[in-house]
Design an enzyme around this catalytic site. Structure first.
Site, short mmCIF file in Angstrom:
data_model
loop_
_atom_site.label_atom_id
_atom_site.label_comp_id
_atom_site.label_asym_id
_atom_site.label_seq_id
_atom_site.Cartn_x
_atom_site.Cartn_y
_atom_site.Cartn_z
N CYS A 89 -38.98 -12.17 -51.01
CA CYS A 89 -38.40 -11.39 -52.10
C CYS A 89 -37.01 -11.92 -52.49
O CYS A 89 -36.92 -13.03 -53.04
CB CYS A 89 -38.37 -9.91 -51.73
SG CYS A 89 -38.37 -8.83 -53.17
N HIS A 122 -43.72 -8.63 -50.03
CA HIS A 122 -43.22 -8.31 -48.69
C HIS A 122 -44.37 -8.27 -47.68
O HIS A 122 -44.89 -7.19 -47.35
CB HIS A 122 -42.51 -6.96 -48.72
CG HIS A 122 -41.16 -7.01 -49.35
ND1 HIS A 122 -40.02 -7.22 -48.62
CD2 HIS A 122 -40.79 -6.91 -50.63
CE1 HIS A 122 -38.98 -7.23 -49.44
NE2 HIS A 122 -39.42 -7.06 -50.67
N GLU A 176 -44.25 -8.49 -44.59
CA GLU A 176 -43.89 -7.80 -43.34
C GLU A 176 -44.37 -6.36 -43.33
O GLU A 176 -44.47 -5.73 -42.27
CB GLU A 176 -42.38 -7.88 -43.09
CG GLU A 176 -41.49 -6.98 -43.92
CD GLU A 176 -41.25 -7.48 -45.35
OE1 GLU A 176 -41.89 -8.46 -45.77
OE2 GLU A 176 -40.40 -6.86 -46.03
N1 LIG Z 1 -32.75 -7.57 -55.76
C1 LIG Z 1 -33.88 -8.44 -55.96
C2 LIG Z 1 -34.61 -8.68 -54.62
C3 LIG Z 1 -35.41 -7.47 -54.20
C4 LIG Z 1 -35.64 -7.40 -52.70
O1 LIG Z 1 -35.43 -8.34 -51.94
N2 LIG Z 1 -36.04 -6.23 -52.28
C5 LIG Z 1 -36.13 -5.93 -50.89
C6 LIG Z 1 -35.10 -4.83 -50.57
C7 LIG Z 1 -34.43 -5.04 -49.26
C8 LIG Z 1 -35.45 -5.07 -48.13
O2 LIG Z 1 -36.15 -4.07 -47.97
O3 LIG Z 1 -35.56 -6.11 -47.48
C9 LIG Z 1 -34.87 -7.84 -56.96
O4 LIG Z 1 -34.86 -6.62 -57.14
O5 LIG Z 1 -35.66 -8.62 -57.56
#
Ligand SMILES: N[C@@H](CCC(=O)NCCCC(=O)O)C(=O)O
Length: 258
Positions: free
Chosen positions: A116, A219, A221
């Protein structure tokens, strides 16, 4: 031997007021660590050190890198744009560390999996750019910030034939979850886009000339425990990390260098 995986944390420069003052804080969702541990790696959370020699020393101790997500957004100045919206910005300490880490991972052929926000850092570190806000800048898009729990799948992606992602999951399409409002706009130098959503939003990037250099907009994970294809992403990454010739100086060499 289990591969040691350096995991990048998020960082709050000190908006939190506690103990009578601003208190800089590291934080990281435990799922990133658990996925590495449960699938055979040794996770090590990396401090976002500023010193370049200290960064090099950190990399001597890892076999792979996991660049995690970030609630805030990368500063658009990092990809040559002025900030157009009021979304919070990633702490400079983290973005500086992570972009430098990506360049080191390419130079030293360190297996790297980025998720992400980490994938967006990967793209920007290679000279690419981002849509600062998908809904405001791209027409006819899917809902990329799902309202259902992140353990649920949200939309499909089409995978480029012959790409690393395709060789891992052995599918032309798969389902992913989604929690982002930004995405890759211009793909970074030497990278390829290896998956897209039905609305054309880029969902994966990779460096074909590298042993394992894969960025995912979703994600895994949250998905690896119940979905084989997402488990395979981590397993293949960890296998690549375990095969990396160690950069750790032998004790004899370290004694000679001291
Ligand atoms: N801000 C960027 C990246 C979004 C992101 O990485 N979300 C994950 C949130 C944090 C986490 O749970 O690891 C976007 O909004 O595109």
């Amino acid at each position: 031997m289990k591969p040691v995986i350096g995991v990048t944390p998020d960082f709050n420069a000190g908006d939190r007021q506690e103990w009578g003052g601003k208190e800089p804080t590291y934080f990281l969702r435990a799922r990133y660590v658990r996925a590495i541990e449960e699938l055979g790696g040794v996770p090590v959370i990396l401090p976002l050190v500023g010193n370049r020699a200290a960064r090099r020393r950190l990399l001597e101790g890892v076999d792979g890198l996991l660049l995690t997500g970030s609630g805030p957004d990368l500063d658009p100045a990092l990809y040559g744009e002025r900030k157009r919206y009021t979304f919070p910005i990633v702490a400079e300490r983290r973005s500086s560390f992570e972009l430098d880490l990506v360049r080191s991972a390419i130079r030293n052929q360190i297996p790297t999996l980025a998720i992400c926000g980490g994938m967006q850092s990967m793209n920007v570190a290679c000279g690419g750019s981002l849509y600062q806000d998908i809904p405001a800048q791209v027409d006819h898009v899917l809902q990329h910030r799902q309202t259902t729990p992140a353990v649920r799948l949200s939309h499909s992606i089409s995978i480029a034939p012959g790409s690393l992602l395709n060789r891992i999951v052995r599918r032309a399409r798969m389902q992913v979850n989604s929690s982002h409002h930004q995405s890759v706009k211009a793909v970074g130098r030497t990278l390829i886009a290896s998956a897209t959503a039905p609305d054309g939003i880029i969902e994966a990037i990779e460096l074909p000339t590298h042993p394992f250099f894969l960025g995912l907009q979703w994600h895994p994970e949250f998905l690896f425990e119940r979905h084989l294809l997402h488990r395979r992403l981590f397993q293949t990454f960890l296998r690549a990390a375990s095969r990396r010739p160690s950069l750790r100086p032998s004790p004899a060499r370290r004694r000679n260098n001291s």
